[in-house]
Design a protein around this motif. Structure first.
Motif, PDB file in Angstrom:
ATOM      1  N   UNK A 106      31.194  31.080 119.230  1.00  0.00           N
ATOM      2  CA  UNK A 106      32.546  31.525 119.586  1.00  0.00           C
ATOM      3  C   UNK A 106      33.623  30.725 118.853  1.00  0.00           C
ATOM      4  N   UNK A 107      33.211  29.692 118.150  1.00  0.00           N
ATOM      5  CA  UNK A 107      34.184  28.748 117.591  1.00  0.00           C
ATOM      6  C   UNK A 107      34.695  29.186 116.228  1.00  0.00           C
ATOM      7  N   UNK A 108      35.953  28.869 115.976  1.00  0.00           N
ATOM      8  CA  UNK A 108      36.590  29.135 114.686  1.00  0.00           C
ATOM      9  C   UNK A 108      37.144  27.824 114.139  1.00  0.00           C
ATOM     10  N   UNK A 109      37.373  27.812 112.827  1.00  0.00           N
ATOM     11  CA  UNK A 109      37.908  26.625 112.165  1.00  0.00           C
ATOM     12  C   UNK A 109      39.373  26.838 111.821  1.00  0.00           C
ATOM     13  N   UNK A 110      40.186  25.828 112.101  1.00  0.00           N
ATOM     14  CA  UNK A 110      41.586  25.855 111.720  1.00  0.00           C
ATOM     15  C   UNK A 110      41.875  24.604 110.891  1.00  0.00           C
ATOM     16  N   UNK A 111      42.458  24.781 109.707  1.00  0.00           N
ATOM     17  CA  UNK A 111      42.672  23.676 108.766  1.00  0.00           C
ATOM     18  C   UNK A 111      44.140  23.282 108.780  1.00  0.00           C
ATOM     19  N   UNK A 112      44.392  21.977 108.894  1.00  0.00           N
ATOM     20  CA  UNK A 112      45.767  21.494 108.956  1.00  0.00           C
ATOM     21  C   UNK A 112      45.967  20.346 107.958  1.00  0.00           C
ATOM     22  N   UNK A 113      46.686  20.580 106.844  1.00  0.00           N
ATOM     23  CA  UNK A 113      47.049  19.469 105.960  1.00  0.00           C
ATOM     24  C   UNK A 113      48.195  18.665 106.562  1.00  0.00           C
ATOM     25  N   UNK A 114      48.190  17.355 106.331  1.00  0.00           N
ATOM     26  CA  UNK A 114      49.252  16.475 106.819  1.00  0.00           C
ATOM     27  C   UNK A 114      49.677  15.539 105.694  1.00  0.00           C
ATOM     28  N   UNK A 115      50.746  14.806 105.929  1.00  0.00           N
ATOM     29  CA  UNK A 115      51.251  13.839 104.957  1.00  0.00           C
ATOM     30  C   UNK A 115      50.963  12.441 105.480  1.00  0.00           C
ATOM     31  N   UNK A 116      49.992  11.757 104.856  1.00  0.00           N
ATOM     32  CA  UNK A 116      49.611  10.435 105.344  1.00  0.00           C
ATOM     33  C   UNK A 116      50.732   9.415 105.194  1.00  0.00           C
ATOM     34  N   UNK A 117      51.701   9.692 104.316  1.00  0.00           N
ATOM     35  CA  UNK A 117      52.804   8.770 104.122  1.00  0.00           C
ATOM     36  C   UNK A 117      53.965   8.997 105.070  1.00  0.00           C
TER      37      UNK A 117
END
Length: 347
Positions: free
Chosen positions: A100-111
């Motif tokens: 039932x699971x889906x993947x959601x991708x989230x880019x972030x700014x480490x700085x």
């Protein structure tokens, strides 16, 4: 709790049907579906058997409400190595397939000064079942503590072991780079350059340590002129290799900390009319598709990124209806040096 209702004319079984056929309450069925520990094994097995026989499919929205979690796995990253991110996605998705699971991708700014607040907002808004943190943000203990605080399962990926086995998938970057550079030394190279990864990445540090250890073990001093930083991107490999090849005498071999930069180094050599490997040997890291497709095919380190992604997903799903009940203990994944045609003894 799950709250499916009987629909007139529908042949699909409902949670009420499962409760009636099992001789238990709807609440008990919901507890079985949600893997509550407040059940005896006999009841759990009876309800599971009825679910399997009838082909009942729980309502994911209702389950999400009951669990106060969505059936979502997050992949959070700030990584310029696109092939690494794609490999991790491939591994995770192969485990999620059929669940039932889906993947959601989230880019972030480490700085960003709001990194932790941004990740907190993401986790709270999406109500994730679990999250995979990629380097370099996986090296931030504050993010691991945030996941614990919010009750969100997490797995950290790294180039060294940063956490306990249930929360970690790690590779042996330092040791395998030591092996790769020792191989260059073994075929006769003494003047070896390195294109490092960017400052702040644990992988860059581990790989440089492996490089320096190999030189030290062979009694070779590190020449600062032969150490140039890259960004894990092709263009940075091209620029860094150009600097290395401007040295006099120039290096007879280059270790690049990923395949993107190694392919940039190969282009830099061609621009100068140098033959690889007759005039310059090159080794990369990752064993992405580019390593086998360029000419000559690239000697490189095969990073088991897809297997690490699979393991990360299994750890997050451990104990759910869709996964094995035990937490997988695998945490360290060994990389392998792949010999191709980009290395030869120096002239």
């Amino acid at each position: 709790m799950d709250s499916d209702a009987n629909i007139p004319g529908s042949a699909k079984p409902t949670i009420n049907d499962i409760a009636r056929l099992s001789g238990v309450s709807k609440k008990t069925v919901s507890r079985v579906i949600n893997r509550s520990p407040l059940l005896n094994e006999e009841t759990r097995k009876r309800v599971d058997d009825i679910i399997r026989e009838t082909g009942y499919v729980p309502n994911p929205q209702a389950r999400a409400l009951a669990l106060r979690r969505n059936f979502l796995i997050g992949l959070v990253h700030d990584n310029p190595n696109a092939q690494m991110v794609l490999g991790m996605q491939q591994g995770i998705l192969s485990v999620l397939k059929g669940t039932e699971y889906e993947l959601i991708v989230r880019p972030v700014d480490r700085g960003s000064t709001t990194l932790v607040a941004d990740v907190r907002s993401f986790l709270e808004r999406q109500r994730l079942h679990g999250v995979v943190l990629l380097p370099p943000i996986s090296e931030d203990d504050g993010l691991a503590r945030l996941c614990d605080e919010l009750g969100c399962r997490y797995v950290r990926m790294g180039s060294a072991e940063l956490d306990d086995a249930a929360h970690m998938v790690a590779s042996n970057d330092q040791d395998v780079v030591h092996e790769a550079v020792s191989y260059l030394i073994g075929v006769g190279h003494r003047r070896i350059g390195i294109i490092t990864g960017p400052t702040g990445f644990r992988s860059a540090w581990e790989r440089r340590q492996g490089f320096e250890r190999a030189l030290a073990d062979a009694g070779i001093a590190v020449d600062p002129a032969l150490v140039v930083e890259g960004s894990y991107r092709f263009e940075s490999g091209l620029g860094a290799a150009s600097k290395l090849l401007d040295c006099s005498p120039r290096p007879t071999a280059i270790f690049a900390s990923n395949d993107e930069m190694a392919s940039g180094a190969l282009h830099a050599a061609r621009r100068l009319g140098l033959d690889v490997p007759a005039d310059l040997s090159i080794i990369g890291f990752d064993d992405t598709a580019i390593a086998a497709h360029i000419w000559p095919p690239l000697t490189t380190v095969r990073w088991p990124i897809v297997e690490m992604g699979k393991a990360a997903a299994r750890k997050l799903l451990a104990g759910t209806i869709d996964a094995q009940p035990e937490v997988p203990g695998e945490a360290l994944f060994l990389s392998q040096l792949i010999h191709r045609a980009s290395v030869a003894p120096p002239k």
